[in-house]
Design a protein around this motif. Structure first.
Motif, short mmCIF file in Angstrom:
data_model
loop_
_atom_site.label_atom_id
_atom_site.label_comp_id
_atom_site.label_asym_id
_atom_site.label_seq_id
_atom_site.Cartn_x
_atom_site.Cartn_y
_atom_site.Cartn_z
N ASP A 63 0.78 -1.11 -0.09
CA ASP A 63 -0.01 -0.16 0.03
C ASP A 63 1.04 1.31 -0.05
O ASP A 63 1.82 1.27 0.59
CB ASP A 63 -0.91 0.15 1.23
CG ASP A 63 -2.06 1.18 1.17
OD1 ASP A 63 -1.93 1.93 0.43
OD2 ASP A 63 -2.93 1.12 2.15
N THR A 64 0.51 2.29 -0.77
CA THR A 64 1.45 3.36 -0.77
C THR A 64 1.11 4.45 0.02
O THR A 64 1.66 5.31 0.32
CB THR A 64 1.16 4.11 -2.28
OG1 THR A 64 -0.30 4.59 -2.51
CG2 THR A 64 1.48 3.30 -3.29
N PHE A 65 -0.09 4.19 1.02
CA PHE A 65 -0.54 5.05 2.12
C PHE A 65 -1.20 4.12 3.20
O PHE A 65 -2.36 4.42 2.89
CB PHE A 65 -1.18 6.36 1.52
CG PHE A 65 -1.71 7.35 2.58
CD1 PHE A 65 -1.00 8.82 2.45
CD2 PHE A 65 -2.71 7.19 3.35
CE1 PHE A 65 -1.33 9.50 3.46
CE2 PHE A 65 -3.02 8.15 4.46
CZ PHE A 65 -2.42 9.41 4.40
N PHE A 66 -0.67 3.52 3.96
CA PHE A 66 -1.41 2.91 5.11
C PHE A 66 -1.73 3.83 5.93
O PHE A 66 -0.73 4.49 6.63
CB PHE A 66 -0.28 1.76 5.70
CG PHE A 66 -0.70 0.45 5.40
CD1 PHE A 66 -1.80 -0.04 5.50
CD2 PHE A 66 0.24 -0.42 4.74
CE1 PHE A 66 -2.17 -1.59 5.09
CE2 PHE A 66 0.17 -1.49 4.22
CZ PHE A 66 -1.13 -2.19 4.41
N THR A 67 -3.03 3.91 6.61
CA THR A 67 -3.33 4.81 7.56
C THR A 67 -2.61 4.52 8.80
O THR A 67 -2.55 5.40 9.38
CB THR A 67 -4.85 4.91 7.60
OG1 THR A 67 -5.52 5.19 6.31
CG2 THR A 67 -5.56 5.91 8.64
N THR A 68 -2.64 3.24 9.00
CA THR A 68 -1.79 2.51 10.34
C THR A 68 -0.43 3.05 10.41
O THR A 68 0.19 2.65 11.27
CB THR A 68 -2.22 1.12 10.35
OG1 THR A 68 -1.71 0.63 9.34
CG2 THR A 68 -3.85 1.05 10.30
N SER A 96 3.46 -4.28 8.37
CA SER A 96 4.59 -3.62 8.71
C SER A 96 5.02 -2.04 7.81
O SER A 96 4.89 -2.13 6.61
CB SER A 96 5.72 -4.49 8.10
OG SER A 96 5.72 -5.58 8.75
N CYS A 97 5.24 -1.12 8.54
CA CYS A 97 5.44 0.08 8.01
C CYS A 97 6.99 0.42 7.81
O CYS A 97 7.73 0.10 8.39
CB CYS A 97 4.89 1.14 9.10
SG CYS A 97 3.21 1.08 9.84
N PHE A 98 6.96 0.94 6.50
CA PHE A 98 8.61 1.29 6.06
C PHE A 98 9.17 2.29 6.88
O PHE A 98 10.39 1.96 7.28
CB PHE A 98 8.73 1.40 4.54
CG PHE A 98 8.13 0.41 3.75
CD1 PHE A 98 7.93 -0.90 4.05
CD2 PHE A 98 7.81 0.75 2.43
CE1 PHE A 98 7.64 -1.93 3.31
CE2 PHE A 98 7.33 -0.51 1.73
CZ PHE A 98 7.25 -1.66 2.09
N GLU A 99 8.74 3.43 6.82
CA GLU A 99 9.26 4.58 7.52
C GLU A 99 9.43 4.56 8.94
O GLU A 99 10.42 4.89 9.58
CB GLU A 99 8.49 5.90 7.12
CG GLU A 99 8.88 6.29 5.63
CD GLU A 99 8.29 5.47 4.51
OE1 GLU A 99 7.37 4.85 4.76
OE2 GLU A 99 8.52 5.83 3.42
N ASN A 102 6.92 0.42 12.60
CA ASN A 102 5.78 0.12 13.39
C ASN A 102 5.25 -1.34 12.70
O ASN A 102 5.24 -1.52 11.60
CB ASN A 102 4.51 0.80 13.54
CG ASN A 102 5.05 2.17 14.22
OD1 ASN A 102 5.87 2.07 14.98
ND2 ASN A 102 4.00 3.33 14.33
N ILE A 103 4.77 -2.13 13.41
CA ILE A 103 4.05 -3.63 13.25
C ILE A 103 2.78 -3.59 13.98
O ILE A 103 3.02 -3.58 15.15
CB ILE A 103 5.00 -4.74 13.40
CG1 ILE A 103 6.54 -4.62 12.64
CG2 ILE A 103 4.24 -6.09 13.20
CD1 ILE A 103 7.51 -5.66 12.99
N GLN A 104 1.71 -3.90 13.20
CA GLN A 104 0.43 -4.06 13.88
C GLN A 104 -0.20 -5.65 13.25
O GLN A 104 0.26 -5.83 12.20
CB GLN A 104 -0.49 -3.05 13.49
CG GLN A 104 0.07 -1.77 13.99
CD GLN A 104 -1.17 -0.67 13.70
OE1 GLN A 104 -2.15 -1.07 13.08
NE2 GLN A 104 -0.87 0.49 13.97
#
Length: 137
Positions: A63-68, A96-99, A102-104
């Motif tokens: 996803d190019t823009f995960f709200t989470t 998993s967030c790149f920048e 964070n992991i949810q």
């Protein structure tokens, strides 16, 4: 009498085969590469679904823009099973967030629409449906 017994055994085997297929669900209708646009933020989603040897499926979403992920890029992945009702359920979906790093973990469900598209029903309340279109055959 012998022919009647043979016929009953054959019908029983056939019925058992059909019931076991229905319980397992049809994995092949989900396998492929899918794309969607998130109706909340307009981001581009790419979903890859592959079949494992044990008839479960592996999902990978970019996803190019995960709200989470505070509006940043990320991936989601998990393993799911197709239910007898035909829904693909993923209980271990990990984002998993790149920048931010964070992991949810969440759960999600996918169902097939009559027009061949894929509908994602997210676990978060009041989240609009995301409709995926198959990009390969």
């Amino acid at each position: 009498m012998k022919n009647m017994l043979t016929m009953i055994v054959i019908l029983f085997i056939l019925a058992t085969s059909l019931v076991s297929r229905a319980q397992a669900g049809d994995v092949s209708t989900f396998v492929g590469l899918w794309e969607a646009v998130d109706p909340l933020d307009g981001s581009h989603l790419v979903l890859s679904i592959t079949k494992n040897e044990d008839d479960t499926v592996k999902l990978l979403i970019y996803d190019t823009f995960f709200t989470t992920c505070d509006g940043n890029r990320g991936t989601g992945q998990g393993t799911g099973e197709v239910s007898a009702e035909g829904a693909l359920k993923v209980d271990d979906f990990t984002i998993s967030c790149f920048e931010t790093g964070n992991i949810q973990t969440a759960f999600t469900t996918f169902t097939r629409n009559s027009d061949g598209t894929l509908r994602e029903v997210l676990s978060a309340p009041l989240t609009p449906l995301i409709i995926y279109h198959r990009t390969n055959k």
